[in-house]
Design a protein around this motif. Structure first.
Motif, PDB file in Angstrom:
ATOM      1  N   ASP A 104      -7.076  -0.403   0.879  1.00 40.66           N
ATOM      2  CA  ASP A 104      -6.477  -1.569  -0.328  1.00 40.66           C
ATOM      3  C   ASP A 104      -5.281  -1.859   0.190  1.00 40.66           C
ATOM      4  OD1 ASP A 104      -5.285  -2.754  -2.304  1.00 40.66           O
ATOM      5  OD2 ASP A 104      -6.775  -1.725  -3.620  1.00 40.66           O
ATOM      6  N   ALA A 105      -5.054  -3.493   0.494  1.00 46.85           N
ATOM      7  CA  ALA A 105      -3.849  -4.229   0.877  1.00 46.85           C
ATOM      8  C   ALA A 105      -3.468  -5.119  -0.223  1.00 46.85           C
ATOM      9  CB  ALA A 105      -4.028  -4.651   2.219  1.00 46.85           C
ATOM     10  N   THR A 106      -3.795  -4.828  -1.686  1.00 47.50           N
ATOM     11  CA  THR A 106      -3.575  -5.799  -2.579  1.00 47.50           C
ATOM     12  C   THR A 106      -2.114  -5.404  -2.978  1.00 47.50           C
ATOM     13  OG1 THR A 106      -4.433  -4.581  -4.310  1.00 47.50           O
ATOM     14  CG2 THR A 106      -5.908  -6.001  -3.439  1.00 47.50           C
ATOM     15  N   ALA A 107      -1.647  -6.491  -3.821  1.00 48.60           N
ATOM     16  CA  ALA A 107      -0.053  -6.205  -4.125  1.00 48.60           C
ATOM     17  C   ALA A 107       0.282  -5.269  -5.334  1.00 48.60           C
ATOM     18  CB  ALA A 107       0.504  -7.635  -4.636  1.00 48.60           C
ATOM     19  N   ARG A 108      -0.982  -4.569  -5.385  1.00 49.62           N
ATOM     20  CA  ARG A 108      -0.765  -3.578  -6.737  1.00 49.62           C
ATOM     21  C   ARG A 108       0.018  -2.312  -5.995  1.00 49.62           C
ATOM     22  NH1 ARG A 108      -7.202  -3.188  -8.280  1.00 49.62           N
ATOM     23  NH2 ARG A 108      -7.129  -3.056  -5.997  1.00 49.62           N
ATOM     24  N   PRO A 109       0.480  -1.526  -6.939  1.00 52.80           N
ATOM     25  CA  PRO A 109       1.289  -0.289  -6.386  1.00 52.80           C
ATOM     26  C   PRO A 109       0.267   0.758  -6.070  1.00 52.80           C
ATOM     27  CG  PRO A 109       1.214  -0.346  -8.802  1.00 52.80           C
ATOM     28  CD  PRO A 109       0.651  -1.930  -8.347  1.00 52.80           C
ATOM     29  N   ARG A 110       0.796   1.655  -5.087  1.00 46.23           N
ATOM     30  CA  ARG A 110      -0.298   2.619  -4.504  1.00 46.23           C
ATOM     31  C   ARG A 110       0.364   3.980  -5.285  1.00 46.23           C
ATOM     32  NH1 ARG A 110      -2.192   0.003  -0.127  1.00 46.23           N
ATOM     33  NH2 ARG A 110      -3.400   1.826   0.206  1.00 46.23           N
ATOM     34  N   PRO A 111      -0.498   4.918  -5.642  1.00 43.78           N
ATOM     35  CA  PRO A 111      -0.429   6.115  -6.582  1.00 43.78           C
ATOM     36  C   PRO A 111       0.805   7.202  -5.945  1.00 43.78           C
ATOM     37  CG  PRO A 111      -2.734   6.176  -5.530  1.00 43.78           C
ATOM     38  CD  PRO A 111      -1.912   4.735  -5.199  1.00 43.78           C
ATOM     39  N   ASP A 112       0.959   7.211  -4.577  1.00 42.47           N
ATOM     40  CA  ASP A 112       1.816   7.896  -4.230  1.00 42.47           C
ATOM     41  C   ASP A 112       3.281   7.176  -3.970  1.00 42.47           C
ATOM     42  OD1 ASP A 112       1.238   6.312  -2.073  1.00 42.47           O
ATOM     43  OD2 ASP A 112       0.963   7.866  -0.358  1.00 42.47           O
ATOM     44  N   GLY A 113       3.436   5.810  -4.194  1.00 43.28           N
ATOM     45  CA  GLY A 113       4.750   5.090  -4.106  1.00 43.28           C
ATOM     46  C   GLY A 113       4.998   4.889  -2.785  1.00 43.28           C
ATOM     47  N   SER A 114       3.929   4.913  -1.625  1.00 42.96           N
ATOM     48  CA  SER A 114       4.099   4.338  -0.526  1.00 42.96           C
ATOM     49  C   SER A 114       3.802   2.868  -0.446  1.00 42.96           C
ATOM     50  CB  SER A 114       3.247   5.162   0.362  1.00 42.96           C
ATOM     51  OG  SER A 114       1.862   4.813  -0.015  1.00 42.96           O
ATOM     52  N   THR A 115       3.964   2.356   0.606  1.00 41.39           N
ATOM     53  CA  THR A 115       3.793   0.814   0.815  1.00 41.39           C
ATOM     54  C   THR A 115       2.552   0.773   1.650  1.00 41.39           C
ATOM     55  OG1 THR A 115       4.921   0.576   2.897  1.00 41.39           O
ATOM     56  CG2 THR A 115       6.168   0.101   0.529  1.00 41.39           C
ATOM     57  N   PHE A 116       1.804  -0.338   1.839  1.00 41.76           N
ATOM     58  CA  PHE A 116       0.701  -0.460   2.858  1.00 41.76           C
ATOM     59  C   PHE A 116       1.142  -0.371   4.054  1.00 41.76           C
ATOM     60  CE2 PHE A 116      -1.935  -3.362   5.648  1.00 41.76           C
ATOM     61  CZ  PHE A 116      -3.072  -2.741   5.407  1.00 41.76           C
ATOM     62  N   ALA A 117       2.441  -0.916   4.506  1.00 43.94           N
ATOM     63  CA  ALA A 117       3.114  -0.773   5.698  1.00 43.94           C
ATOM     64  C   ALA A 117       3.332   0.735   6.153  1.00 43.94           C
ATOM     65  CB  ALA A 117       4.336  -1.396   5.921  1.00 43.94           C
ATOM     66  N   ASP A 118       3.488   1.687   5.243  1.00 44.15           N
ATOM     67  CA  ASP A 118       3.647   3.093   5.354  1.00 44.15           C
ATOM     68  C   ASP A 118       2.375   3.769   6.023  1.00 44.15           C
ATOM     69  OD1 ASP A 118       6.376   3.188   4.626  1.00 44.15           O
ATOM     70  OD2 ASP A 118       5.539   3.591   2.511  1.00 44.15           O
ATOM     71  N   LEU A 119       1.248   3.101   5.427  1.00 42.21           N
ATOM     72  CA  LEU A 119      -0.044   3.695   5.777  1.00 42.21           C
ATOM     73  C   LEU A 119      -0.493   3.333   7.081  1.00 42.21           C
ATOM     74  CD1 LEU A 119      -3.429   3.785   3.292  1.00 42.21           C
ATOM     75  CD2 LEU A 119      -3.277   2.701   5.707  1.00 42.21           C
ATOM     76  N   VAL A 120      -0.357   1.859   7.458  1.00 53.06           N
ATOM     77  CA  VAL A 120      -0.264   1.359   8.669  1.00 53.06           C
ATOM     78  C   VAL A 120       0.208   2.084  10.015  1.00 53.06           C
ATOM     79  CG1 VAL A 120      -0.109  -0.421  10.297  1.00 53.06           C
ATOM     80  CG2 VAL A 120      -0.963  -0.809   7.876  1.00 53.06           C
ATOM     81  N   ALA A 121       1.710   2.281   9.566  1.00 55.40           N
ATOM     82  CA  ALA A 121       2.383   3.139  10.643  1.00 55.40           C
ATOM     83  C   ALA A 121       1.820   4.508  11.077  1.00 55.40           C
ATOM     84  CB  ALA A 121       4.044   3.391  10.035  1.00 55.40           C
ATOM     85  N   ALA A 122       1.407   5.405   9.615  1.00 53.22           N
ATOM     86  CA  ALA A 122       0.833   6.604   9.960  1.00 53.22           C
ATOM     87  C   ALA A 122      -0.469   6.499  10.711  1.00 53.22           C
ATOM     88  CB  ALA A 122       0.466   7.282   8.509  1.00 53.22           C
ATOM     89  N   VAL A 123      -1.304   5.637  10.420  1.00 53.78           N
ATOM     90  CA  VAL A 123      -2.520   5.523  11.048  1.00 53.78           C
ATOM     91  C   VAL A 123      -2.529   5.204  12.523  1.00 53.78           C
ATOM     92  CG1 VAL A 123      -4.901   4.292  11.133  1.00 53.78           C
ATOM     93  CG2 VAL A 123      -3.905   4.824   9.048  1.00 53.78           C
TER      94      VAL A 123
END
Length: 229
Positions: A104-123
């Protein structure tokens, strides 16, 4: 001699079909072995990739001689951001063998407080690619700036900010194709080969089809309702 790097899984997806091999909770098809056979059937029918839910199924699919890129996601819950909602979920999919992680890359907040960019960097650090599931053109553009490798219309009609509709959102496909440099994937309510072709004509690089191919319970319900006086 420097070994040649394998081709990106994105290369195989251009102009091709991705089959979503999933089943909802409680459905008789929601069984790992059944879903793996579904993925193998999709491969036999000419799919270029499969989209698979949960690490166990991703691992089993990747290990079952399915010689296709596996797009992994992890649905956790059914409200808010629940498609691969955290970095932990994303990395579990990479570890399971997903070549591409859908999130999910919508503008809604993520449950762990991270950002979509954080997820991208980790992957990316784990060697995988990221498919951004969005609902609007603005979200797709933002996901691309945050490093998404593909942008998909998966959440159009299902998330705040996008209108409910019964047909594929070809307007969103076209808007994304005009405004992002990464491949655009058409997903959501594509029920016929003609609609799939229309999505490519609108600018999609690839098309995801799920229910129309892999959901016998939902399709049976549709036909049964059509025969009800």
């Amino acid at each position: 001699m420097t070994p040649r790097r394998p081709a990106s899984p994105l290369t195989a997806l251009t102009g091709r079909l991705i089959v979503s091999c999933q089943a909802p909770p409680g459905d008789p098809m929601r069984d790992t072995g059944t879903l793996v056979r579904m993925a193998r059937s999709a491969q036999a029918g000419g799919a270029a990739a499969v989209r698979v839910n949960e690490p166990e199924v991703v691992a089993a699919t990747a290990a079952a001689a399915v010689d296709l890129p596996v797009i992994g996601l992890w649905k956790d819950g059914d409200t808010g951001v629940y498609i691969t909602p955290t970095v932990r979920h994303a990395l579990a999919l990479v570890d399971a063998g997903a070549a591409i992680v859908a999130a999910d890359a919508t503008a809604r907040p993520r449950p762990d407080g991270s950002t979509f960019a954080d997820l991208v960097a980790a992957v990316h650090a784990g060697g995988g690619l990221v498919m951004a599931d969005v609902a609007t053109a603005d979200e797709g553009r933002e996901a691309a700036t945050q490093g998404a490798d593909l942008v998909s219309t998966t959440l159009s009609g299902y998330a705040p900010g996008s209108p409910r509709q019964t047909l594929p959102d070809l307007e969103l496909v076209a808007a994304l194709a005009r405004s992002v440099e990464v491949p655009v994937v058409a997903e959501g309510r594509i029920a016929t080969p003609e609609q799939a072709a229309a999505a490519l004509a609108a600018g999609a690089t690839s098309v995801v089809v799920g229910t129309a191919i892999t959901a016998p319970t939902a399709l049976t319900r549709l036909f049964a309702a059509g025969l009800t006086p």
